[in-house]
Design a protein around this motif. Structure first.
Motif, mmCIF file in Angstrom:
data_model
loop_
_atom_site.group_PDB
_atom_site.id
_atom_site.type_symbol
_atom_site.label_atom_id
_atom_site.label_comp_id
_atom_site.label_asym_id
_atom_site.label_seq_id
_atom_site.Cartn_x
_atom_site.Cartn_y
_atom_site.Cartn_z
ATOM 1 N N ALA A 478 0.841 -1.193 0.000
ATOM 2 C CA ALA A 478 0.000 0.000 0.000
ATOM 3 C C ALA A 478 0.878 1.246 0.000
ATOM 4 O O ALA A 478 1.890 1.313 0.701
ATOM 5 C CB ALA A 478 -0.912 0.009 1.229
ATOM 6 N N THR A 479 0.506 2.241 -0.791
ATOM 7 C CA THR A 479 1.231 3.505 -0.833
ATOM 8 C C THR A 479 0.487 4.526 0.036
ATOM 9 O O THR A 479 -0.628 4.265 0.498
ATOM 10 C CB THR A 479 1.315 4.029 -2.274
ATOM 11 O OG1 THR A 479 0.014 4.485 -2.680
ATOM 12 C CG2 THR A 479 1.818 2.938 -3.232
ATOM 13 N N PRO A 480 1.069 5.695 0.267
ATOM 14 C CA PRO A 480 0.346 6.723 1.024
ATOM 15 C C PRO A 480 -0.912 7.219 0.327
ATOM 16 O O PRO A 480 -1.737 7.886 0.959
ATOM 17 C CB PRO A 480 1.386 7.847 1.148
ATOM 18 C CG PRO A 480 2.709 7.160 1.035
ATOM 19 C CD PRO A 480 2.491 6.064 0.057
ATOM 20 N N VAL A 481 -1.083 6.907 -0.959
ATOM 21 C CA VAL A 481 -2.303 7.289 -1.675
ATOM 22 C C VAL A 481 -3.335 6.179 -1.480
ATOM 23 O O VAL A 481 -3.134 5.056 -1.957
ATOM 24 C CB VAL A 481 -2.028 7.489 -3.174
ATOM 25 C CG1 VAL A 481 -3.320 7.822 -3.921
ATOM 26 C CG2 VAL A 481 -0.999 8.585 -3.382
ATOM 27 N N PRO A 482 -4.437 6.427 -0.794
ATOM 28 C CA PRO A 482 -5.438 5.376 -0.588
ATOM 29 C C PRO A 482 -5.886 4.766 -1.914
ATOM 30 O O PRO A 482 -6.209 5.466 -2.867
ATOM 31 C CB PRO A 482 -6.590 6.117 0.105
ATOM 32 C CG PRO A 482 -5.931 7.271 0.793
ATOM 33 C CD PRO A 482 -4.823 7.688 -0.127
ATOM 34 N N GLY A 483 -5.864 3.437 -1.966
ATOM 35 C CA GLY A 483 -6.289 2.739 -3.162
ATOM 36 C C GLY A 483 -5.183 2.428 -4.147
ATOM 37 O O GLY A 483 -5.427 1.702 -5.125
ATOM 38 N N LEU A 484 -3.982 2.924 -3.931
ATOM 39 C CA LEU A 484 -2.863 2.657 -4.852
ATOM 40 C C LEU A 484 -1.881 1.687 -4.200
ATOM 41 O O LEU A 484 -1.362 1.951 -3.111
ATOM 42 C CB LEU A 484 -2.140 3.949 -5.218
ATOM 43 C CG LEU A 484 -0.907 3.801 -6.118
ATOM 44 C CD1 LEU A 484 -1.269 3.143 -7.443
ATOM 45 C CD2 LEU A 484 -0.249 5.156 -6.352
ATOM 46 N N PHE A 485 -1.630 0.568 -4.884
ATOM 47 C CA PHE A 485 -0.762 -0.485 -4.371
ATOM 48 C C PHE A 485 0.336 -0.795 -5.393
ATOM 49 O O PHE A 485 0.132 -0.674 -6.595
ATOM 50 C CB PHE A 485 -1.566 -1.765 -4.092
ATOM 51 C CG PHE A 485 -2.537 -1.635 -2.949
ATOM 52 C CD1 PHE A 485 -2.268 -2.203 -1.711
ATOM 53 C CD2 PHE A 485 -3.734 -0.935 -3.114
ATOM 54 C CE1 PHE A 485 -3.157 -2.083 -0.653
ATOM 55 C CE2 PHE A 485 -4.631 -0.813 -2.067
ATOM 56 C CZ PHE A 485 -4.344 -1.384 -0.834
ATOM 57 N N LEU A 486 1.481 -1.208 -4.877
ATOM 58 C CA LEU A 486 2.583 -1.671 -5.721
ATOM 59 C C LEU A 486 2.587 -3.192 -5.731
ATOM 60 O O LEU A 486 2.555 -3.823 -4.674
ATOM 61 C CB LEU A 486 3.925 -1.164 -5.186
ATOM 62 C CG LEU A 486 4.101 0.353 -5.085
ATOM 63 C CD1 LEU A 486 5.468 0.683 -4.487
ATOM 64 C CD2 LEU A 486 3.928 1.023 -6.438
ATOM 65 N N CYS A 487 2.636 -3.799 -6.921
ATOM 66 C CA CYS A 487 2.600 -5.256 -6.984
ATOM 67 C C CYS A 487 3.649 -5.817 -7.939
ATOM 68 O O CYS A 487 3.583 -6.984 -8.332
ATOM 69 C CB CYS A 487 1.212 -5.749 -7.401
ATOM 70 S SG CYS A 487 0.738 -5.370 -9.104
ATOM 71 N N GLY A 488 4.633 -5.012 -8.321
ATOM 72 C CA GLY A 488 5.616 -5.444 -9.301
ATOM 73 C C GLY A 488 6.899 -5.965 -8.702
ATOM 74 O O GLY A 488 7.022 -6.154 -7.484
ATOM 75 N N ALA A 489 7.880 -6.190 -9.567
ATOM 76 C CA ALA A 489 9.159 -6.757 -9.139
ATOM 77 C C ALA A 489 9.938 -5.830 -8.214
ATOM 78 O O ALA A 489 10.870 -6.273 -7.547
ATOM 79 C CB ALA A 489 10.005 -7.099 -10.365
ATOM 80 N N GLY A 490 9.555 -4.559 -8.163
ATOM 81 C CA GLY A 490 10.207 -3.640 -7.245
ATOM 82 C C GLY A 490 9.690 -3.739 -5.828
ATOM 83 O O GLY A 490 10.178 -3.043 -4.934
ATOM 84 N N ALA A 491 8.689 -4.590 -5.586
ATOM 85 C CA ALA A 491 8.138 -4.810 -4.249
ATOM 86 C C ALA A 491 8.607 -6.171 -3.727
ATOM 87 O O ALA A 491 9.049 -7.022 -4.490
ATOM 88 C CB ALA A 491 6.615 -4.742 -4.275
ATOM 89 N N HIS A 492 8.505 -6.370 -2.425
ATOM 90 C CA HIS A 492 8.924 -7.627 -1.798
ATOM 91 C C HIS A 492 8.106 -8.807 -2.301
ATOM 92 O O HIS A 492 6.885 -8.678 -2.453
ATOM 93 C CB HIS A 492 8.750 -7.506 -0.280
ATOM 94 C CG HIS A 492 8.921 -8.804 0.450
ATOM 95 N ND1 HIS A 492 10.152 -9.313 0.759
ATOM 96 C CD2 HIS A 492 8.001 -9.695 0.916
ATOM 97 C CE1 HIS A 492 9.995 -10.466 1.391
ATOM 98 N NE2 HIS A 492 8.705 -10.719 1.500
#
Length: 512
Positions: A478-492
């Motif tokens: 989850a990012t500080p923007v509600p509703g925006l998530f990171l799901c790519g190779a740059g995430a754990h």
């Protein structure tokens, strides 16, 4: 669109499609947007010469998180898994190259006296620690600032299991992991080819040589967690994921380049495409690189300066160049002319690995590069016409930014050097080349939208893993923007641990 999606997923590489499938299984209406004409991005099958295709930019996917992917039922959509990893060929001064396998029982005729026992002891050590490493990779990191009681209990359980390993193992682990791969391997193994077999593939995705502190961690992770690959490589995984997403009702749109994420007082409101179309949605899961998502797609001033700096600080220095070769016949490797080798490296020593890595420090092409070679057409004959072959030659020490700049002469020099390195372990292979395509880090960046041309959207480094991938404030998807998530190779867990980030980010979004 007639039906407002619950989630829009940006990008259709493995992580994006895994996230889409998991969200659809949870009952969400999902739309996947892909800027290219076909899904899969850098993981897709691509024709690079008439009749010849490559399975992804780099076909290796031995670190795919099968423990997470198994729950998707991809086998019902055509995916099969190999029985074992392909053996790795490593040249040896004796003239008889080593064929390295992780099963020590299969090394009876490969290793000199005493070396089999040393390797078996190392594998036993890794086997004890593998479940703990897998547990960290297959779960979301805890909240860095305020971990919940459940997260604290989970960490305590891991610490207890670690303590129960025994005093000797704990001491070894604490001493080895911060050390250099060279120091660890020189202590653990006596045969230089065996050391190279463990270290060389583990350096992919880093900008380091084997003498760098902390490189033992990447050897540990690869050797402890690698397993049999999807038959057909990442391209086959993409095909199965696309079929699964279709069966689950996911809408997959290609040639849909995202220009902006619209944000309102309550968070995400819509996604705007380059052509001006707007798709209303309350949630976005981005499989794009963190910097692309946070610094280019969000309106200026949306994020706090500290978050912007964290995204800017996530290092994405690509160091892998790939030479795709269409061959008239399958390559024959020196010393193993009677065996169908599928995976090989050209390096003969750890010193050779270190010297090649020096090129990254000075922004120059390596004078004597070592290469990692895959022959994916051995496992997937459909990649090449009957009787012919595809080989993928990767060099992991090619800087994204050359001090003298990229030009035709530099590209030609690199291509010649990579082919020469391949020729050293497969004499005569150059005469069988009927087509070729060179992808430098600059090409990978331009074609697939990977910042810095990095294959994993971010370097593998001690300070860019787990809680810090891509940063402390962004490590839980989850990012500080509600509703925006990171799901790519740059995430754990990101990087080469295919399927991990997509699965864990989808879980975080569903439970948000």
């Amino acid at each position: 669109m007639s039906t407002r999606p619950d989630v829009v997923v940006l990008g259709s590489e493995i992580e994006g499609l895994v996230a889409a499938a998991c969200l659809a299984r949870a009952g969400k209406r999902v739309v996947v947007l892909e800027r290219r004409a076909t899904p899969g991005g850098r993981h897709a099958r691509e024709e690079f010469h008439p009749g010849f295709r490559a399975s992804g930019v780099w076909p290796g996917c031995e670190l795919a998180r099968r423990s997470l992917l198994d729950g998707l039922g991809l086998e019902r959509h055509g995916l099969t898994w190999c029985d074992e990893e392909p053996a790795l060929l490593v040249p040896d001064p004796s003239g008889c190259p080593l064929l390295y396998r992780r099963d020590p029982a299969r090394h009876a005729n490969e290793l000199p006296p005493g070396e089999a026992e040393r390797l078996a002891a190392l594998r036993a050590f890794l086997a004890k620690l593998a479940p703990l490493a897998a547990g960290l990779l297959d779960e979301a990191p805890p909240a860095a600032a305020r971990p919940s009681a459940q997260e604290l209990l989970g960490l305590a359980g891991k610490a207890l299991r670690l303590r129960l390993l025994g005093r000797a193992e704990l001491f070894t682990l604490a001493r080895v992991l911060p050390s250099s791969a060279r120091d660890w391997m020189e202590e653990a193994l006596g045969m230089e080819a065996a050391r190279v077999a463990l270290v060389a593939p583990a350096l992919a995705g880093t900008v380091l040589g084997p003498r760098a502190p902390g490189t033992s961690l990447f050897v540990f992770l690869r050797e402890a967690l690698a397993g049999p690959e999807p038959a057909g490589g990442p391209g086959a995984l993409i095909d199965a994921l696309v079929a699964l997403c279709g069966a689950l009702g996911v809408t997959l749109r290609t040639e849909a380049d995202v220009r902006r994420i619209h944000v309102g007082p309550d968070g995400v409101r819509a996604v705007e495409l380059a052509g001006g179309e707007t798709i209303d949605t309350p949630r976005v899961a981005s499989a794009l690189a963190p910097a692309r998502t946070l610094l280019e797609l969000l309106p200026a001033g949306t994020l706090a300066l500290s978050v912007e700096r964290a995204a800017q600080s996530f290092r994405t220095r690509g160091a892998t160049a790939v030479l795709r070769l269409a061959l008239r016949s399958a390559p024959v490797f020196a010393g193993r002319t009677d065996q169908p080798v599928e995976h090989a490296v050209s390096a003969r020593s750890l010193d050779e690995l270190e010297r090649a890595a020096d090129a990254l420090k000075y922004g120059v092409l390596p004078e004597s590069p070592w290469v990692e070679v895959r022959v994916p057409s051995r496992a997937d004959p459909a990649l090449a016409p009957a009787g012919q072959a595809v080989a993928v030659v990767a060099c992991h020490t090619v800087p994204h930014v050359l001090a003298a700049g990229w030009n035709a002469a530099a590209r030609a020099r690199l291509e010649q050097a990579l082919l020469a390195a391949f020729e050293r372990i497969a004499p005569g292979v150059g005469a069988t080349v009927v087509g070729r395509e060179l992808l430098t880090p600059v090409d990978i960046e331009a074609r697939y939208g990977a910042p810095g041309g990095h294959l994993h959207d971010g370097e593998l480094a001690l300070d860019q893993l787990w809680l810090q991938r891509p940063s402390l404030v962004l490590s839980r998807y989850a990012t500080p923007v509600p509703g925006l998530f990171l799901c790519g190779a740059g995430a754990h867990p990101g990087g080469p641990f295919l399927g991990g980030a997509g699965t864990l980010a989808a879980r975080a979004l569903v439970h948000a």
